[in-house]
Design an enzyme around this catalytic site. Structure first.
Site, PDB file in Angstrom:
ATOM      1  N   THR A  57       0.829  -1.220   0.000  1.00  0.00           N
ATOM      2  CA  THR A  57       0.000   0.000   0.000  1.00  0.00           C
ATOM      3  C   THR A  57       0.855   1.259   0.000  1.00  0.00           C
ATOM      4  O   THR A  57       0.443   2.295  -0.498  1.00  0.00           O
ATOM      5  CB  THR A  57      -0.995   0.019   1.172  1.00  0.00           C
ATOM      6  OG1 THR A  57      -0.303   0.178   2.410  1.00  0.00           O
ATOM      7  CG2 THR A  57      -1.828  -1.246   1.222  1.00  0.00           C
ATOM      8  N   MET A 110      -3.823   4.539  -0.327  1.00  0.00           N
ATOM      9  CA  MET A 110      -5.194   4.032  -0.486  1.00  0.00           C
ATOM     10  C   MET A 110      -5.249   2.577   0.010  1.00  0.00           C
ATOM     11  O   MET A 110      -5.707   1.687  -0.698  1.00  0.00           O
ATOM     12  CB  MET A 110      -5.587   4.120  -1.960  1.00  0.00           C
ATOM     13  CG  MET A 110      -5.489   5.533  -2.529  1.00  0.00           C
ATOM     14  SD  MET A 110      -5.443   5.537  -4.346  1.00  0.00           S
ATOM     15  CE  MET A 110      -7.159   5.186  -4.739  1.00  0.00           C
ATOM     16  N   HIS A 111      -4.842   2.378   1.283  1.00  0.00           N
ATOM     17  CA  HIS A 111      -4.576   1.014   1.772  1.00  0.00           C
ATOM     18  C   HIS A 111      -5.607  -0.032   1.331  1.00  0.00           C
ATOM     19  O   HIS A 111      -5.290  -1.014   0.677  1.00  0.00           O
ATOM     20  CB  HIS A 111      -4.530   1.012   3.307  1.00  0.00           C
ATOM     21  CG  HIS A 111      -3.502   1.904   3.892  1.00  0.00           C
ATOM     22  ND1 HIS A 111      -2.163   1.642   3.847  1.00  0.00           N
ATOM     23  CD2 HIS A 111      -3.616   3.098   4.545  1.00  0.00           C
ATOM     24  CE1 HIS A 111      -1.487   2.595   4.452  1.00  0.00           C
ATOM     25  NE2 HIS A 111      -2.349   3.502   4.884  1.00  0.00           N
ATOM     26  N   ASP A 112      -6.865   0.139   1.793  1.00  0.00           N
ATOM     27  CA  ASP A 112      -7.861  -0.927   1.621  1.00  0.00           C
ATOM     28  C   ASP A 112      -8.197  -1.215   0.159  1.00  0.00           C
ATOM     29  O   ASP A 112      -8.662  -2.314  -0.183  1.00  0.00           O
ATOM     30  CB  ASP A 112      -9.147  -0.566   2.376  1.00  0.00           C
ATOM     31  CG  ASP A 112      -8.954  -0.618   3.882  1.00  0.00           C
ATOM     32  OD1 ASP A 112      -8.023  -1.312   4.340  1.00  0.00           O
ATOM     33  OD2 ASP A 112      -9.739   0.046   4.591  1.00  0.00           O
TER      34      ASP A 112
END
Ligand code: BDR
Ligand code: CA
Length: 313
Positions: free
Chosen positions: A196, A241-243
């Protein structure tokens, strides 16, 4: 011949990047989101997490997808509101979002996960602490065989943590649950901080999303301002925008390279509680259960994300 849609259930603590990920899932024709479950995480109040999940589904034009509310605290009852400052007052960066008239279903998240796994899921997607999955395993010990594929945002294998020097927030918020999940599931795609952190966005990209002119793009731009300021306050060039990676890996796996590895979770370390530990060299002699997302084509990822978000209401 069109491929059949992948039936997924998303467990989430919405959350600014959860919102980005949920909207991508709704914008992806390869996916059928059959249910959403919530857990305390980005805000310690699970009712707010449920409120946000319902509102985001409505924003994305999918007020039909059922939502089940889950755990209000970790398995060991330690509340760690990691994320509350990161995601702002309503956990959506203070952005205004119309509430949904709907409510959560009567079942708990754990019950709902088991119910949907029995009915048939292609993947469980986890964007949050893993408490609901551990509780679902208690209800149904064969759960990981019923739904063996998981796409998870969590952990940090070869990079530092974001919640402590060694731990990523989703894992730190319930290390005991995470340990149980890594022990039980045979096929985990892991979107950790290793991947990420490779995609960084700033104001220019957020403006591009807003300028599409649909309500999803306008919302994502507004919601991300607080998040961007948080990252800037930490000296970073932009936000992560990890998820989103846990969803993108399902619909565009070709954008990623992966590495197979066995992963476990530290639960007792004085300095390292919540660390995800990878057995890079086979010391444990356990079969690798994790496909760690290792590298990504960042430019193609950002193009794909913007293109898909533009298809939403
Ligand atoms: C993870 O923690 C949460 O704050 C985010 O929503 C994401 O799931 C990143 O460490
Ligand atoms: Ca999340």
């Amino acid at each position: 011949m069109p491929q059949p849609k992948q039936r997924i259930l998303i467990d989430t603590d919405p959350g600014i990047d959860d919102a980005m990920a949920l909207l991508l899932a709704l914008a992806s024709p390869e996916l059928e989101v059959v249910a959403v479950t919530t857990v305390a995480g980005n805000n310690p109040d699970v009712r707010l997490m449920t409120h946000n999940a319902l509102a985001l589904l409505a924003l994305g034009g999918r007020d039909d997808i059922p939502v089940a509310q889950g755990a209000a605290h970790s398995l060991t009852n330690r509340r760690l509101p990691v994320g509350a400052d990161v995601h702002g007052a309503n956990a959506l960066g203070g952005a205004v979002i119309a509430p949904s008239p709907r409510r959560a279903v009567a079942e708990s998240a754990a019950e709902f996960i088991v119910q949907h796994a029995r009915a048939g899921l292609d993947a469980l997607v986890t964007l949050a602490p893993l408490t609901n999955l551990a509780l679902a395993l208690d209800l149904c010990p064969e759960l990981a065989q019923l739904a063996p594929r998981m796409s998870m945002m969590g952990g940090a294998l070869a990079v530092p943590g974001n919640a402590t020097p060694t731990a990523e927030a989703n894992i730190l918020n319930d290390p005991e649950a995470a340990r149980r999940v890594f022990a039980a599931w045979p096929a985990i795609t892991m979107a950790g901080l290793d991947i990420t952190r490779q995609v960084v966005i700033g104001d220019a990209y957020l403006q591009r999303l807003r300028d599409v002119g649909n309500r999803a793009g306008v919302f994502l731009h507004a919601s991300s301002q607080h998040y961007l300021n948080f990252y800037h306050s930490k000296g970073e060039a932009g936000l992560h925008m990890h998820d989103v990676h846990a969803i993108m890996a399902l619909v565009r796996p070709d954008l990623y390279t992966v590495q197979q590895v066995c992963v476990d979770v530290e639960t007792t370390g004085e300095l390292t509680r919540g660390q995800t530990v990878a057995d890079w060299r086979g010391h444990w002699q356990r079969a690798p259960q994790t496909s760690m997302l290792f590298a990504v084509d960042a430019a193609a990822f950002l193009e794909e994300y913007a293109k898909r978000i533009a298809t939403l209401p």
